[in-house]
Design an enzyme around this catalytic site. Structure first.
Site, PDB file in Angstrom:
ATOM      1  N   ARG A  37       5.018   8.532  -3.431  1.00 16.58           N
ATOM      2  CA  ARG A  37       5.249   7.858  -2.718  1.00 16.58           C
ATOM      3  C   ARG A  37       7.179   8.274  -2.969  1.00 16.58           C
ATOM      4  O   ARG A  37       7.397   8.581  -1.036  1.00 16.58           O
ATOM      5  CB  ARG A  37       5.594   6.460  -3.146  1.00 16.58           C
ATOM      6  CG  ARG A  37       3.796   6.349  -2.620  1.00 16.58           C
ATOM      7  CD  ARG A  37       4.174   5.066  -2.015  1.00 16.58           C
ATOM      8  NE  ARG A  37       2.540   3.810  -1.203  1.00 16.58           N
ATOM      9  CZ  ARG A  37       2.677   2.723  -1.760  1.00 16.58           C
ATOM     10  NH1 ARG A  37       3.874   2.384  -2.132  1.00 16.58           N
ATOM     11  NH2 ARG A  37       1.617   2.271  -1.261  1.00 16.58           N
ATOM     12  N   ASP A 148      10.053 -10.686   5.936  1.00 15.06           N
ATOM     13  CA  ASP A 148       9.333  -9.125   5.018  1.00 15.06           C
ATOM     14  C   ASP A 148      10.119  -8.197   4.381  1.00 15.06           C
ATOM     15  O   ASP A 148      11.014  -8.852   5.302  1.00 15.06           O
ATOM     16  CB  ASP A 148       8.317  -8.084   5.417  1.00 15.06           C
ATOM     17  CG  ASP A 148       7.527  -7.554   4.523  1.00 15.06           C
ATOM     18  OD1 ASP A 148       6.343  -7.427   4.527  1.00 15.06           O
ATOM     19  OD2 ASP A 148       7.892  -6.129   3.749  1.00 15.06           O
TER      20      ASP A 148
HETATM   21  C1  LIG Z   1       0.071  -5.920   1.332  1.00 17.29           C
HETATM   22  S1  LIG Z   1       0.578  -6.434   2.185  1.00 17.29           S
HETATM   23  C2  LIG Z   1       0.230  -7.687   2.912  1.00 17.29           C
HETATM   24  C3  LIG Z   1       0.123  -8.452   4.375  1.00 17.29           C
HETATM   25  C4  LIG Z   1      -0.651  -9.368   4.164  1.00 17.29           C
HETATM   26  N1  LIG Z   1       0.118 -10.377   4.003  1.00 17.29           N
HETATM   27  C5  LIG Z   1      -1.784  -9.313   4.573  1.00 17.29           C
HETATM   28  O1  LIG Z   1      -1.851 -10.161   4.272  1.00 17.29           O
HETATM   29  O2  LIG Z   1      -2.833  -8.566   5.331  1.00 17.29           O
HETATM   30  C6  LIG Z   1       2.550  -6.799   0.949  1.00 17.29           C
HETATM   31  C7  LIG Z   1       3.478  -6.924   2.132  1.00 17.29           C
HETATM   32  O3  LIG Z   1       4.220  -7.865   1.170  1.00 17.29           O
HETATM   33  C8  LIG Z   1       5.875  -7.376   1.415  1.00 17.29           C
HETATM   34  N2  LIG Z   1       6.569  -7.798   0.013  1.00 17.29           N
HETATM   35  C9  LIG Z   1       6.173  -7.448  -1.480  1.00 17.29           C
HETATM   36  N3  LIG Z   1       7.047  -7.539  -2.480  1.00 17.29           N
HETATM   37  C10 LIG Z   1       7.877  -8.685  -1.840  1.00 17.29           C
HETATM   38  C11 LIG Z   1       9.075  -9.075  -2.129  1.00 17.29           C
HETATM   39  N4  LIG Z   1       9.683  -9.411  -3.039  1.00 17.29           N
HETATM   40  N5  LIG Z   1       9.972 -10.176  -0.966  1.00 17.29           N
HETATM   41  C12 LIG Z   1       8.998 -10.053   0.854  1.00 17.29           C
HETATM   42  N6  LIG Z   1       7.912  -9.010   0.935  1.00 17.29           N
HETATM   43  C13 LIG Z   1       7.722  -8.656  -0.254  1.00 17.29           C
HETATM   44  C14 LIG Z   1       5.830  -6.014   1.280  1.00 17.29           C
HETATM   45  O4  LIG Z   1       6.402  -4.897   1.816  1.00 17.29           O
HETATM   46  C15 LIG Z   1       4.739  -5.929   2.635  1.00 17.29           C
HETATM   47  O5  LIG Z   1       4.392  -5.533   3.926  1.00 17.29           O
END
Ligand SMILES: C[S@@+](CC[C@H](N)C(=O)[O-])C[C@H]1O[C@@H](n2cnc3c(N)ncnc32)[C@H](O)[C@@H]1O
Length: 278
Positions: A37, A148
């Site tokens: 990445r 996000d």
């Molecule tokens: C796998 S996606 C899940 C998206 C959606 N909730 C779903 O279940 O389809 C995880 C998301 O969490 C966000 N994320 C990870 N750590 C975070 C943090 N500390 N604060 C806010 N967002 C975060 C990532 O950027 C990513 O877009």
């Protein structure tokens, strides 16, 4: 892909930044993922060694934030874990309609929204299968917040433009009513988009939320955090919920710590706040 080798000490320095900035835990098994990445970022900066990139992120706040974004996983899709949306329609929606009819505001939060498929799946459930079924929404004070950590996905949520493969899981009646086709793509109609506010927010920073929330979706986000971070975040979600409010979490997640005692199960990975407790 760069040929630069990621040593275990480079990896440890990167993992420490992910832990301190986003509370994301990177196990040693993630070394190959981190290397692939970040290869593009090394190339962009003309760096041949991870050691030099680590030195850069340790002194350059902007690149440090870009690295955190590059290492988040944004996988999502419309109507993911469809049983959550069945429950939302059957159990939660009637409650929300009743509250709205009494003049209460309705607040829903998609925390860790990625590119918006989750929040627009919820929005379409609220609006229903046709324009007439959305009339209650037009007369209510309803807002959906989508947040996000990653600015590019927040921007994608604001744009609300999806390709044909992405919109495939959306039930046909929702898609034909609440999306319009533009060339090869599908765009959420303004009426749906106007209900949603998308913002960049790191969940471990203070939340600029003035009201309690009726529903919080935080799915497939906490899997990246360690147990202490999960427990802390879950407790904050419970505190942010209105009495009897619902929390939806991902299929491999569970409530731990004190939040488990303040919530009752309302379905698979769905919880309702026990009224009267904060
Ligand atoms: C796998 S996606 C899940 C998206 C959606 N909730 C779903 O279940 O389809 C995880 C998301 O969490 C966000 N994320 C990870 N750590 C975070 C943090 N500390 N604060 C806010 N967002 C975060 C990532 O950027 C990513 O877009």
């Amino acid at each position: 892909m760069t040929n630069a080798e990621l040593t275990s000490s480079d990896f440890a320095a990167i993992a420490a930044i992910m832990q301190s900035d986003a509370r994301i835990s990177l196990s040693a098994g993630k070394m190959t993922l981190v290397q692939s990445r970040l290869a593009k970022r090394l190339r962009q900066h003309g760096l041949a060694q991870f050691r030099d990139y680590v030195a850069m992120v340790q002194s350059d706040e902007t690149e440090r934030a870009s690295m955190v974004v590059a290492l988040t996983t944004n996988h999502t899709h419309f109507f993911r874990e469809v049983h959550h949306f069945d429950h939302f329609r059957k159990v939660v929606l009637p409650e929300l309609k009743q509250r709205a009819a009494k003049g209460h505001p309705i607040r829903i939060w998609s925390a860790g929204c990625s590119s918006g498929e989750e929040v627009y799946s919820i929005t379409m459930c609220l609006l229903g299968p046709d324009r007439a079924s959305a009339s209650w929404v037009r007369h209510a004070d309803i807002r959906l917040l989508a947040t996000d950590l990653s600015p590019p996905v927040v921007e994608a949520t604001r744009r609300a433009v999806y390709d044909a493969a992405t919109v495939r899981p959306i039930p046909a009646e929702y898609r034909s009513t609440w999306m319009r086709q533009e060339g090869e793509d599908y765009v959420m109609v303004d009426e749906a988009r106007a209900l949603v506010t998308a913002k960049v927010l790191n969940l471990f920073e203070p939340w600029p939320l003035r009201q309690l929330y009726d529903v919080i979706f935080c799915r497939n986000v906490m899997i990246y955090f360690d147990e202490e971070a999960k427990a802390e975040l879950e407790e904050r979600f419970v505190d942010q919920l209105a009495p009897a409010g619902h929390l939806y979490i991902g299929h491999s997640e569970r409530l731990i710590g004190v939040s488990a005692t303040k919530m009752r199960s309302s379905g698979q990975t769905i919880y309702a706040k026990i009224e009267g407790r904060s």
